[in-house]
Design a protein around this motif. Structure first.
Motif, PDB file in Angstrom:
ATOM      1  N   SER A   1      49.304 -49.242  15.993  1.00 16.81           N
ATOM      2  CA  SER A   1      49.464 -48.084  15.111  1.00 16.81           C
ATOM      3  C   SER A   1      50.006 -48.473  13.731  1.00 16.81           C
ATOM      4  O   SER A   1      49.687 -47.819  12.748  1.00 16.81           O
ATOM      5  N   ASP A   2      50.789 -49.548  13.649  1.00 19.49           N
ATOM      6  CA  ASP A   2      51.243 -49.996  12.327  1.00 19.49           C
ATOM      7  C   ASP A   2      50.062 -50.357  11.438  1.00 19.49           C
ATOM      8  O   ASP A   2      50.019 -50.018  10.258  1.00 19.49           O
ATOM      9  N   ARG A   3      49.123 -51.052  12.051  1.00 17.54           N
ATOM     10  CA  ARG A   3      47.925 -51.455  11.319  1.00 17.54           C
ATOM     11  C   ARG A   3      47.119 -50.231  10.899  1.00 17.54           C
ATOM     12  O   ARG A   3      46.629 -50.148   9.765  1.00 17.54           O
ATOM     13  N   LEU A   4      47.000 -49.255  11.785  1.00 17.46           N
ATOM     14  CA  LEU A   4      46.238 -48.041  11.478  1.00 17.46           C
ATOM     15  C   LEU A   4      46.906 -47.250  10.359  1.00 17.46           C
ATOM     16  O   LEU A   4      46.232 -46.678   9.497  1.00 17.46           O
ATOM     17  N   LYS A   5      48.251 -47.242  10.366  1.00 20.65           N
ATOM     18  CA  LYS A   5      48.988 -46.545   9.300  1.00 20.65           C
ATOM     19  C   LYS A   5      48.714 -47.201   7.950  1.00 20.65           C
ATOM     20  O   LYS A   5      48.600 -46.530   6.924  1.00 20.65           O
ATOM     21  N   LYS A   6      48.609 -48.526   7.971  1.00 17.92           N
ATOM     22  CA  LYS A   6      48.315 -49.269   6.738  1.00 17.92           C
ATOM     23  C   LYS A   6      46.900 -48.923   6.238  1.00 17.92           C
ATOM     24  O   LYS A   6      46.699 -48.699   5.042  1.00 17.92           O
ATOM     25  N   VAL A   7      45.961 -48.868   7.170  1.00 24.37           N
ATOM     26  CA  VAL A   7      44.579 -48.509   6.811  1.00 24.37           C
ATOM     27  C   VAL A   7      44.554 -47.099   6.209  1.00 24.37           C
ATOM     28  O   VAL A   7      43.910 -46.853   5.182  1.00 24.37           O
ATOM     29  N   ALA A   8      45.291 -46.177   6.831  1.00 28.25           N
ATOM     30  CA  ALA A   8      45.331 -44.787   6.346  1.00 28.25           C
ATOM     31  C   ALA A   8      45.967 -44.715   4.959  1.00 28.25           C
ATOM     32  O   ALA A   8      45.497 -43.980   4.081  1.00 28.25           O
ATOM     33  N   THR A   9      47.040 -45.496   4.751  1.00 30.05           N
ATOM     34  CA  THR A   9      47.713 -45.498   3.443  1.00 30.05           C
ATOM     35  C   THR A   9      46.767 -46.015   2.360  1.00 30.05           C
ATOM     36  O   THR A   9      46.637 -45.414   1.289  1.00 30.05           O
ATOM     37  N   GLU A  10      46.094 -47.129   2.640  1.00 27.57           N
ATOM     38  CA  GLU A  10      45.153 -47.691   1.664  1.00 27.57           C
ATOM     39  C   GLU A  10      44.047 -46.693   1.326  1.00 27.57           C
ATOM     40  O   GLU A  10      43.668 -46.520   0.166  1.00 27.57           O
ATOM     41  N   ALA A  11      43.537 -46.028   2.370  1.00 27.60           N
ATOM     42  CA  ALA A  11      42.447 -45.059   2.157  1.00 27.60           C
ATOM     43  C   ALA A  11      42.940 -43.855   1.348  1.00 27.60           C
ATOM     44  O   ALA A  11      42.232 -43.365   0.472  1.00 27.60           O
TER      45      ALA A  11
END
Lengths: 244, 244
Positions: free
Chosen positions: B121-131
């Protein structure tokens, strides 16, 4: 559902499967003589076939039954896609094939940062074939060679409706536009690459009848715009309907 | 448009940027003192800020002006996504963020072939932030920890409308369903992984009020279904409208 293969090789009543499709049938699927698979000739029909022989590089089959495939959209959608960076065109080809696109035309616009030579149409055709097999279509979308933007403009009069999202369009909403478009038979969707379009290109497209629309307040990446607009057009006009 | 950064660190009137956002500001963007950037506190506002100091691990800024960001959809869409294989969840998080999703809940269903532990989920949060940064949002969608399907069912009564595409649904078309749904304020979209759903799961979801729909005659991959349905829901209810 029987597995799906594409071929254009026949010898009288005998169907031949060779090359990559042979590899997939024999080495990946480990198919045996007597097994039944669906073979498509790219004509919109599913042919239920039985394997009658398996050679070293060639499988022969006979048709058991033939029926119209119902996975083709009843509207012709062509996606004109300004070539994006990296392997994003693969993703666009795969997803728009699943969504029912009939033809994909990669092109170079003023702000495109990719060279024509880096577009591998053989590879894109393979991606489209795999996607067509996976989603149950009996037609592989046509993938054209890379065009210039001028060449694209010259072909636009073939379409009933031309939809072109533009980041700087601030008033015309896509929903208003599509509702007014009623139900066209053939639609061209023109999507920019990362750099978008220059104002001259937008003006030229307008002259050719393109409906310039906004996709709203969030700036979509090139590939998101392509997949999203393809989904919306199919939803609006084909209704993602079920049955035959 | 000024570049966009997220932070939750403030010290009185001073805004602090550190960690990865600092790295991006200083090492990637090579920002200088006096430069202006947009800073978001995840509250739906854009804060135009000027850089006043650049330390080794910390940038300090002051707010010049503050205004409401208009990129948030006026409907709350939560995407419940059965975890697909490989890195497809990254693609789904990225694309649904661009399309305006408010919350993403990965979950495990009977046919899911991925273990909970493989969802980072940390990685997914990073993807969401970048997007969110890339598409101009001032709110990063919430990414929940992986749930079971039973846990998902228990939360569904929070939503005005629950949309659940199912491969074996052959009569109820998504367009008919969405038109009847009128304009809900909060929507749950439930998307299966590669294996789809088992009939028990569909029945349980129905009991919780889910509208089970078909996406038409072409079988969409899990990630295509997610991106496509997200696009359609936003198109149908938010209309991808422009302006404030």
């Amino acid at each position: 559902m029987a597995k799906r293969f594409f071929t254009s090789y026949t010898d009288g009543d005998i169907i031949l499967i060779q090359d990559e499709e042979y590899h997939h049938l024999v080495n990946v699927m480990r198919a045996q003589i007597g097994e039944q698979i669906t073979v498509c000739f790219n004509d919109g029909y599913d042919n239920l076939c039985e394997i009658i022989s398996l050679g070293k590089n060639l499988a022969t089959l006979k048709i058991m039954s033939r029926q119209k495939n119902n996975a083709e959209a009843d509207i012709d959608v062509t996606l004109f896609q300004a070539v994006p960076k990296g392997d994003k065109l693969d993703l666009i080809v795969q997803k728009s094939t699943e969504l029912g696109v009939k033809k994909i035309v990669p092109f170079l616009s003023k702000f495109t940062q990719t060279k024509a030579i880096s577009v591998k149409s053989d590879r894109l055709k393979k991606v489209a074939t795999e996607a067509a097999k996976q989603c149950g279509r009996a037609v592989v979308p046509e993938i054209e060679e890379v065009k210039t933007f001028s060449e694209v403009l010259k072909t636009l009069d073939e379409y009933d409706y031309i939809l072109m999202p533009y980041e700087l369009e601030k008033t015309r909403e896509i929903k208003t536009a599509l509702i007014k478009a009623n139900k066209p038979t053939s639609i061209a969707i023109i999507i920019g690459s990362e750099g978008g379009f220059c104002i001259d290109e937008i003006e030229q497209a307008k002259q050719c009848g393109a409906d310039i629309v906004s996709l709203g307040n969030r700036i979509l990446r090139a590939e998101t715009a392509a997949i999203s607009v393809m989904s919306i057009v199919i939803y609006q006009f084909e209704q993602m309907k079920t049955g035959v």
